[in-house]
Design an enzyme around this catalytic site. Structure first.
Site, mmCIF file in Angstrom:
data_model
loop_
_atom_site.group_PDB
_atom_site.id
_atom_site.type_symbol
_atom_site.label_atom_id
_atom_site.label_comp_id
_atom_site.label_asym_id
_atom_site.label_seq_id
_atom_site.Cartn_x
_atom_site.Cartn_y
_atom_site.Cartn_z
ATOM 1 N N ASP A 66 0.832 -1.205 0.000
ATOM 2 C CA ASP A 66 0.000 0.000 0.000
ATOM 3 C C ASP A 66 0.868 1.256 0.000
ATOM 4 O O ASP A 66 1.946 1.266 0.602
ATOM 5 C CB ASP A 66 -0.906 -0.031 1.250
ATOM 6 C CG ASP A 66 -2.036 0.972 1.149
ATOM 7 O OD1 ASP A 66 -2.323 1.455 0.038
ATOM 8 O OD2 ASP A 66 -2.630 1.281 2.197
ATOM 9 N N LEU A 113 12.185 -19.599 -5.273
ATOM 10 C CA LEU A 113 11.178 -18.795 -4.553
ATOM 11 C C LEU A 113 9.851 -18.915 -5.287
ATOM 12 O O LEU A 113 9.813 -18.804 -6.514
ATOM 13 C CB LEU A 113 11.612 -17.325 -4.523
ATOM 14 C CG LEU A 113 10.608 -16.351 -3.887
ATOM 15 C CD1 LEU A 113 10.770 -16.320 -2.368
ATOM 16 C CD2 LEU A 113 10.775 -14.936 -4.428
ATOM 17 N N HIS A 137 2.442 3.415 -9.064
ATOM 18 C CA HIS A 137 2.324 1.969 -9.310
ATOM 19 C C HIS A 137 3.547 1.460 -10.088
ATOM 20 O O HIS A 137 4.039 0.361 -9.829
ATOM 21 C CB HIS A 137 1.037 1.657 -10.080
ATOM 22 C CG HIS A 137 -0.212 1.956 -9.285
ATOM 23 N ND1 HIS A 137 -0.356 1.586 -7.970
ATOM 24 C CD2 HIS A 137 -1.354 2.602 -9.625
ATOM 25 C CE1 HIS A 137 -1.550 1.979 -7.524
ATOM 26 N NE2 HIS A 137 -2.169 2.607 -8.506
HETATM 27 C C1 FPP Z 1 -2.082 0.142 -3.286
HETATM 28 O O1 FPP Z 1 -1.579 1.458 -3.235
HETATM 29 C C2 FPP Z 1 -1.520 -0.524 -4.434
HETATM 30 C C3 FPP Z 1 -2.236 -1.092 -5.439
HETATM 31 C C4 FPP Z 1 -3.702 -1.089 -5.498
HETATM 32 C C5 FPP Z 1 -1.551 -1.702 -6.567
HETATM 33 C C6 FPP Z 1 -0.307 -2.450 -6.167
HETATM 34 C C7 FPP Z 1 0.488 -2.688 -7.369
HETATM 35 C C8 FPP Z 1 1.841 -2.679 -7.409
HETATM 36 C C9 FPP Z 1 2.714 -2.536 -6.257
HETATM 37 C C10 FPP Z 1 2.532 -2.834 -8.659
HETATM 38 C C11 FPP Z 1 2.543 -4.260 -9.072
HETATM 39 C C12 FPP Z 1 1.418 -4.357 -9.930
HETATM 40 C C13 FPP Z 1 1.313 -5.146 -10.944
HETATM 41 C C14 FPP Z 1 0.228 -4.833 -11.849
HETATM 42 C C15 FPP Z 1 2.248 -6.286 -11.176
HETATM 43 P P1 FPP Z 1 -2.625 2.635 -3.358
HETATM 44 O O2 FPP Z 1 -2.810 2.952 -4.775
HETATM 45 O O3 FPP Z 1 -3.880 2.303 -2.622
HETATM 46 O O4 FPP Z 1 -1.847 3.793 -2.622
HETATM 47 P P2 FPP Z 1 -2.481 4.941 -1.716
HETATM 48 O O5 FPP Z 1 -3.072 4.263 -0.500
HETATM 49 O O6 FPP Z 1 -1.298 5.774 -1.374
HETATM 50 O O7 FPP Z 1 -3.479 5.661 -2.552
#
Ligand code: FPP
Length: 242
Positions: free
Chosen positions: A19, A130, A36
Site C-alpha cells: 500500500d 522462490l 504503481h
Molecule cells: C495500493 O496502493 C496498491 C495497489 C492497489 C496496486 C499495487 C500494485 C503494485 C505494487 C505494482 C505491481 C502491480 C502489478 C500490476 C504487477 P494505493 O494505490 O492504494 O496507494 P495509496 O493508498 O497511497 O493511494
C-alpha cells in the site's frame, strides 16, 4: 494444524499488502500510475531480497476484487502495467529460479492479460528458489466462496481441510508473516482464511520506499514474536526444550 514452535528467525512465507503507491506519487506531484510503476520496481527489489534471505514463498496483493471501483484510467493503467511487467520481467524471474502464480479470478480480465498470466505460470512452473504468488483480481471472501462452491459442486463435505485444499493458495503453507505498508492497520480482504495464525507487521513506509532495511526490520519483528497457535506460553517453551 501447525504445531507451536519457538520463533524461527526467518519466515518461510511472507505476504505483503503493498500500500502507498498513490501517496508516493502525489507527494512528488506525479500521477498515481507513476506510483504503481515505482511499485513494480519495489516489488522486484523485494523478490530479490526475499530470495537472498532464504524466504521460500512471497505472496503480494497487486489488485483486489474491490480495485475495479477505482477511476477507469487507473484500472486500465494497472492492467497495462501488469501486461508490460510480465513481458519485461518474466525472463529474469525465470533465470532467477522464481516460480510464478497468479492468484485470483480470471473473469473480467482481457484475453491478452489472461494469456500472459497462463504463459508466465507455464514458463516458470519448474522453478524452486522462490514461489511468488501475485494476487490479482483477488479477495479473501472470493477465495472462501469459490472453494466452498467447488466442493459443493462435487458433493464433497465442507471441512477445514477440504476448504484449505480448494483454496487458491493450496500449493503453499499459510503465511508466517503478513506485512502491510503505507501506515494503515487493516487486512482489506487479503488472505482472510490463510492468515489465521500469521504474525502481522505494519510499516509506515509507502510501498515504493519499502527497501531491504525495511524488510529486515519486519523479519526482526517476526523473530521477536512467540507463536503459540492457541497454546500457552509455558507449553510453547516446554516444547522448545525437548
Ligand atoms: C495500493 O496502493 C496498491 C495497489 C492497489 C496496486 C499495487 C500494485 C503494485 C505494487 C505494482 C505491481 C502491480 C502489478 C500490476 C504487477 P494505493 O494505490 O492504494 O496507494 P495509496 O493508498 O497511497 O493511494
Amino acid at each position: 494444524m501447525r504445531k507451536p514452535s519457538s520463533p524461527a528467525s526467518v519466515p518461510q512465507h511472507v505476504a505483503i499488502v503493498m500500500d502507498g503507491n498513490g501517496r508516493w506519487a502525489r507527494k512528488r506531484f506525479m500521477p498515481r500510475l507513476a506510483g504503481h510503476r515505482q511499485g513494480v520496481e519495489s516489488l522486484k527489489r523485494c523478490v530479490r531480497a526475499c530470495a537472498a534471505r532464504g524466504i521460500r514463498v512471497l505472496t503480494v496483493f497487486a489488485f483486489s476484487s474491490e480495485n475495479w471501483n477505482r477511476p477507469e484510467d487507473e484500472v486500465s493503467g494497472l492492467m497495462e502495467l501488469l501486461g508490460k511487467a510480465l513481458a519485461r520481467e518474466v525472463p529474469q524471474l525465470h533465470a532467477d529460479g522464481v516460480q510464478l502464480h497468479f492468484v485470483g479470478s480470471r473473469s473480467g480480465l482481457s484475453d491478452g492479460v489472461r494469456q500472459g498470466l497462463d504463459e508466465a505460470e507455464r514458463t516458470t512452473q519448474g522453478n524452486q528458489r522462490l514461489i511468488l504468488n501475485v494476487c490479482f483480481n483477488y479477495g479473501g471472501r472470493w477465495d472462501i466462496a469459490q472453494a466452498a462452491a467447488a466442493l459443493a459442486e462435487c458433493g464433497e463435505p465442507i471441512t477445514e481441510a477440504s476448504l484449505s485444499g480448494a483454496m487458491a493458495l493450496h500449493h503453499v503453507p499459510d503465511p508466517d508473516l503478513v506485512i502491510r505498508t503505507g501506515g494503515e492497520f487493516r487486512i482489506s480482504n487479503f488472505l482472510l482464511w490463510q492468515s489465521a495464525y500469521s504474525e502481522f507487521h505494519f510499516s509506515d513506509a509507502l510501498w515504493p520506499d519499502f527497501d531491504e532495511a525495511a524488510l529486515d526490520g519486519a523479519i526482526a519483528d517476526f523473530a521477536s514474536r512467540e507463536r503459540r497457535f492457541g497454546q500457552t506460553s509455558e507449553q510453547v517453551q516446554q516444547d522448545g526444550e525437548c
